[in-house]
Scaffold this active site. Structure first.
Site, PDB file in Angstrom:
ATOM      1  N   LYS A   1      11.985  -0.007   8.000  1.00 42.19           N
ATOM      2  CA  LYS A   1      11.327  -1.314   7.788  1.00 42.19           C
ATOM      3  C   LYS A   1      12.124  -2.409   8.492  1.00 42.19           C
ATOM      4  O   LYS A   1      13.365  -2.376   8.494  1.00 42.19           O
ATOM      5  CB  LYS A   1      11.250  -1.567   6.269  1.00 42.19           C
TER       6      LYS A   1
ATOM      7  N   SER B   1       7.038  -3.184  -3.492  1.00 43.19           N
ATOM      8  CA  SER B   1       6.779  -3.035  -2.056  1.00 43.19           C
ATOM      9  C   SER B   1       6.952  -1.652  -1.457  1.00 43.19           C
ATOM     10  O   SER B   1       6.585  -1.439  -0.313  1.00 43.19           O
ATOM     11  CB  SER B   1       7.665  -3.991  -1.280  1.00 43.19           C
TER      12      SER B   1
ATOM     13  N   SER C   1       5.023  -5.002   0.489  1.00 38.39           N
ATOM     14  CA  SER C   1       5.328  -5.455   1.827  1.00 38.39           C
ATOM     15  C   SER C   1       5.693  -4.343   2.807  1.00 38.39           C
ATOM     16  O   SER C   1       5.615  -4.567   4.013  1.00 38.39           O
ATOM     17  CB  SER C   1       6.471  -6.464   1.755  1.00 38.39           C
TER      18      SER C   1
END
Ligand code: GLN
Length: 474
Positions: free
Chosen positions: A75, A174, A150
């Site tokens: 990420k 997330s 997210s």
């Protein structure tokens, strides 16, 4: 090449010589090239190929480490040395990390190959991956839908088979919510289990890095590598790290599972998700486990407390992005004030600005006690009540999300978006570990997950139970 679903599967083929890390990397690179999800925002092609060759040489002499063959995406809020790191924000444009996050360093030390950087909501704030300066990520099961957020890129990439696993971060859901929306496994560790060194801070007392995978075994393997004390993060625990991957069978024949009943009455819980969840509970009962409804009367306070506390922390954490220290500076900056004001106004997206303002407000002199202090007290009550449940139960079980993946641009009201986190934030507020496993298929053709939570530092039990349920709950 067929999609691989676990590292052990890959290892068998690597060992027999039918497969090399190089051919595996080439396979994923081609898949990324033809991807339809916008999950990768940068691919480390040359580095991945070079490392694959090095690891192939080690495999020939049987000197490879335990993650050889693991091709992983990271990420874009977790640092990888000498690579851009932007948290999908314009304000970090052109910023390069000069060091590896502890999690990435530990993966590399075990011969994993990092193949690229994954899209996410700006500064990990969001539930849809629509708040990204790179544009949204799309759900691989239906590109008109969001992948969740997210860590939307991290979940979509694994679901689309662009890498075997990924790292995400979870402050309020997330990792688990996108895993649920994309039909993969996402684990949020106990707060302090995994070092946050090299993770761009959002809500520092909530943030944790964790794995998104297709198998429980890989989740366990990654966890045993990235967990454990770290001199660079004083909130990281000294607690011993068990060999999670070697203890995936259940110790106890009879699990005691708590289901807080207030959640099942929550507004907006999809009927099919609810009935599928109840079916799973009945299946577990028929297998001899104890399922008990318990009361958790704070469900309505979870999301408000979470958003007061995390925006407060975010407003402080994001003060460092001022046009001077990192990344982007406005072209119109001429003095110190305009450098701050213009750079922050142009560099941050709408949602991030909203949260900085909200956080600044709840910390301001006149409102501190009314909001921030009160939310801290609510947090304590939520923690204590959660802990109380684990005195007599092994697990808390819930759906991961109230619905399946929603459409792009469908949710425009921020409050409605925040309410998406209703099932996931308890684990972050209480600091406990939680996992989402893909155990549902809706008649709208979208997957959804079931969530298990365990007591602090009980990842070993959590993973063993998840493994059991992956096999038994069909
Ligand atoms: N959706 C939540 C938020 O926007 C969770 C984000 C996260 O876990 N990073 O804050």
């Amino acid at each position: 090449m067929k999609p691989f679903s676990s590292l052990s599967d890959i290892r068998i083929h690597l060992k027999s010589g039918e497969l090399t890390c190089l051919s595996l990397v080439e396979y994923y690179l081609e898949k990324i090239e033809n991807s339809k999800t916008n999950s990768f925002i940068e691919v480390y092609k040359e580095d991945a190929i070079k490392r694959a060759k090095e690891i192939d040489a080690k495999i020939k002499t049987s000197t490879e480490k335990k993650l050889a063959g693991l091709i992983i995406g990271v990420k874009d809020n977790i640092s990888v040395k000498n690579k851009p790191l932007t948290a999908s924000s314009k304000i970090l444009k052109n910023f390069h990390s000069i060091y590896n996050s502890t999690a990435v360093k530990r993966l590399l030390n075990e011969d994993a190959i990092v193949i690229g950087r994954l899209n996410c909501d700006e500064f990990a704030m969001g539930s849809s991956n629509e708040n990204s300066c790179y544009g949204p990520t799309f759900n691989p099961h239906d590109v008109s839908k969001v992948p969740g957020g997210s860590s939307g890129g991290s979940a979509a990439a694994v679901a689309e088979d662009l890498c075997l696993a990924s790292l995400g971060s979870d402050t309020g859901g997330s990792i688990r919510q996108p895993a649920s929306f994309c039909g993969v496994i996402g684990l949020k560790p106990t707060y302090g289990r995994v070092s946050r060194h090299g993770l761009i801070a959002y809500g520092s007392s909530f943030d944790q890095i964790g794995p998104i995978t297709k198998s429980i075994e890989d989740s366990a393997l990654i966890m045993e590598v990235i967990s454990g004390k770290d001199d660079f993060d004083s909130t990281c625990s000294f607690e011993n790290v068990p060999s999670y991957s070697k203890s995936l069978s259940l110790d106890s024949k009879q699990l005691r599972i708590a289901v807080p009943k207030e959640y099942l009455d929550a507004d907006g819980l999809d009927d099919e998700i609810k009935s599928c969840f109840i079916d799973k509970l009945n299946k577990l009962k028929s297998l001899g486990h104890v399922i008990e409804k318990v009361s958790f009367p704070y469900v309505k306070s979870l999301v408000p407390a979470y958003y007061v506390l995390t925006t407060a922390e975010a407003s402080s954490n994001l003060a460092r992005f001022d046009g001077a220290h990192y990344g982007f500076r406005s072209n119109e900056a001429i003095d110190i004030d305009s450098t701050y004001v213009k750079s922050r106004s142009e560099g941050f997206g709408l949602e991030v600005k909203r949260r900085i303002m909200l956080g600044t407000f709840v910390l301001s002199a006149g409102y501190y006690d009314a909001y921030y202090t009160k939310a801290l007290k609510v947090r304590r009550i939520i923690k204590d009540t959660t802990q109380e449940i684990f005195k007599t139960f092994d697990l808390i079980m819930l759906p991961t999300t109230p619905s399946t993946a929603f459409g792009l641009n469908e949710i425009k009201d921020p409050i409605k978006m925040y309410l998406q986190d209703i099932f996931t934030v308890q684990a972050n507020i209480a600091g406990i570990p939680a996992i989402s496993i893909p155990k549902g298929n809706h008649t709208n053709n979208m997957p959804f997950g079931i969530q298990l939570m365990a007591d602090l530092f009980e990842e070993e039990k959590l993973l063993a139970c998840a493994s059991y349920m992956m096999n038994e709950l069909n």
